[in-house]
Motif scaffolding. Structure first.
Motif, short mmCIF file in Angstrom:
data_model
loop_
_atom_site.label_atom_id
_atom_site.label_comp_id
_atom_site.label_asym_id
_atom_site.label_seq_id
_atom_site.Cartn_x
_atom_site.Cartn_y
_atom_site.Cartn_z
N LEU A 292 0.82 -1.20 0.00
CA LEU A 292 0.00 0.00 0.00
C LEU A 292 0.86 1.26 0.00
N SER A 293 2.16 1.09 0.13
CA SER A 293 3.11 2.20 0.11
C SER A 293 3.59 2.44 -1.31
N GLN A 294 3.46 3.69 -1.77
CA GLN A 294 3.89 4.03 -3.12
C GLN A 294 5.36 3.71 -3.38
N PRO A 295 6.29 4.14 -2.51
CA PRO A 295 7.70 3.83 -2.76
C PRO A 295 8.01 2.33 -2.70
N ASP B 234 10.38 7.31 -13.71
CA ASP B 234 9.01 7.04 -14.15
C ASP B 234 8.27 6.21 -13.11
N LEU B 235 8.93 5.21 -12.57
CA LEU B 235 8.27 4.32 -11.61
C LEU B 235 7.92 5.06 -10.33
N LEU B 236 8.81 5.91 -9.84
CA LEU B 236 8.51 6.69 -8.64
C LEU B 236 7.27 7.55 -8.84
N LEU B 237 7.21 8.23 -9.97
CA LEU B 237 6.10 9.12 -10.23
C LEU B 237 4.80 8.37 -10.49
N VAL B 238 4.88 7.29 -11.26
CA VAL B 238 3.66 6.60 -11.63
C VAL B 238 3.00 5.94 -10.42
N CYS B 239 3.80 5.43 -9.49
CA CYS B 239 3.22 4.82 -8.29
C CYS B 239 2.57 5.87 -7.40
N GLU B 240 3.09 7.09 -7.43
CA GLU B 240 2.47 8.18 -6.69
C GLU B 240 1.13 8.55 -7.32
N VAL B 241 1.10 8.63 -8.63
CA VAL B 241 -0.15 8.97 -9.33
C VAL B 241 -1.19 7.88 -9.10
N GLU B 242 -0.78 6.63 -9.11
CA GLU B 242 -1.74 5.53 -8.90
C GLU B 242 -2.41 5.62 -7.53
N ASP C 122 0.26 -4.72 -12.67
CA ASP C 122 -1.07 -4.98 -12.11
C ASP C 122 -0.99 -5.87 -10.88
N GLU C 123 -0.08 -6.82 -10.88
CA GLU C 123 0.05 -7.72 -9.73
C GLU C 123 0.49 -6.95 -8.49
N VAL C 124 1.44 -6.05 -8.65
CA VAL C 124 1.93 -5.28 -7.51
C VAL C 124 0.88 -4.28 -7.03
N HIS C 125 0.04 -3.78 -7.94
CA HIS C 125 -0.98 -2.80 -7.57
C HIS C 125 -2.31 -3.44 -7.14
N ALA C 126 -2.40 -4.75 -7.13
CA ALA C 126 -3.67 -5.41 -6.83
C ALA C 126 -4.20 -5.05 -5.44
N LEU C 127 -3.33 -5.00 -4.45
CA LEU C 127 -3.77 -4.69 -3.09
C LEU C 127 -4.30 -3.26 -3.00
N LEU C 128 -3.64 -2.33 -3.67
CA LEU C 128 -4.11 -0.94 -3.68
C LEU C 128 -5.50 -0.86 -4.29
N ARG C 129 -5.72 -1.56 -5.38
CA ARG C 129 -7.01 -1.49 -6.06
C ARG C 129 -8.11 -2.14 -5.23
N LYS C 130 -7.78 -3.17 -4.47
CA LYS C 130 -8.76 -3.75 -3.55
C LYS C 130 -9.12 -2.75 -2.47
N SER C 131 -8.15 -2.02 -1.99
CA SER C 131 -8.41 -0.99 -0.98
C SER C 131 -9.30 0.10 -1.56
N ARG C 132 -9.03 0.48 -2.79
CA ARG C 132 -9.87 1.48 -3.46
C ARG C 132 -11.30 0.98 -3.58
N ASP C 133 -11.48 -0.26 -3.97
CA ASP C 133 -12.83 -0.81 -4.12
C ASP C 133 -13.57 -0.84 -2.78
N ARG C 134 -12.87 -1.14 -1.70
CA ARG C 134 -13.50 -1.15 -0.38
C ARG C 134 -13.95 0.26 0.02
#
Length: 243
Positions: free
Chosen positions: A13-16, A171-179, A219-231
């Protein structure tokens, strides 16, 4: 150099943390993922503080060598594991450009994102007070300005930040922040992610480009974040139906 794979201490759930995970996966760097759940305050346990006395994720342990801070970890792994040059170039000026992007991220985009997401999407759901005046007066304006700068400064040339033709650690640092802004879709007030990005077509195209470049790991690494968003969205909808 240590021969065993380094240990990477993260909370997804941590961007970095996600930045470092995606980098290692896409760059093909072997590592051992060690989960540190911030919600359970595992970052305060003595065994983790022995790795990072700051009590923050991500953290790296490479043999007896321990290192905090995502940007330092990314640069260290690029050098110690001889990652492809496009990640963090050996050319001094090209490297300096990426350093500038990463410094800007820490002082601008990250500050705005954290203030808005924490106060509008996370704090209330964890039972902490929200500082809406701070969001209105400083956090949201900082975030909006940062997204404008990402659009017209860092993405004005080339498909990736700083005019680069290939993906970099910046790019990765910024994109994970935007996500992380997806959590605002479940906020009780203010714009969600789509509304914040709507004025910025370059940012939207770049976001999709990075997702594609990092598939399937992204998508695999961001799956937990998206589940949190859905909740959060479900909770918001449930609260609205009771009004």
């Amino acid at each position: 150099m240590e021969s065993d794979p380094p240990k990477l201490f993260v909370d997804r759930l941590s961007q970095p943390s996600r930045t470092c995970l995606i980098f290692c996966r896409v760059a093909g760097i072997p590592f051992e993922e060690k989960v540190v759940t911030l919600g359970k305050k595992e970052q305060l346990r003595p065994e983790f503080l022995a790795v990072n006395p700051l009590g923050k994720v991500p953290a790296l342990q490479d043999g007896a060598f321990c290192l905090p801070e995502s940007s330092a970890i990314l640069k260290y792994l690029c050098g110690s594991r001889r990652a492809a040059d496009h990640w963090y170039p050996r050319d001094l000026r090209a490297r300096a450009q990426l350093d500038a992007v990463m410094a800007w991220h820490a002082s601008s985009l990250r500050i705005g994102s954290m203030l808005v997401v924490w106060n509008r999407a996370i704090s209330l759901n964890l039972g902490f007070p929200s500082n809406e005046p701070l969001v209105t007066s400083y956090g949201l304006p900082t975030l909006v300005t940062a997204l404008e700068h990402l659009e017209r400064v860092w993405l004005r040339e080339g498909p990736f930040v700083a005019g680069r033709r290939q993906l970099s650690v910046a790019d990765l640092l910024l994109v994970c922040e935007v996500e992380q802004l997806c959590l605002l879709d479940g906020a009780t007030q203010g714009p969600g992610m789509a509304e914040l990005l709507a004025p910025h077509p370059r940012v939207q195209a770049w976001l999709q480009r990075v997702r594609q470049e990092c598939a399937p790991h992204y998508d695999e690494v961001h799956a937990l974040l998206r589940k949190s968003r859905d909740r959060l969205v479900a909770r918001k909808q449930q609260a609205g139906s009771k009004l």
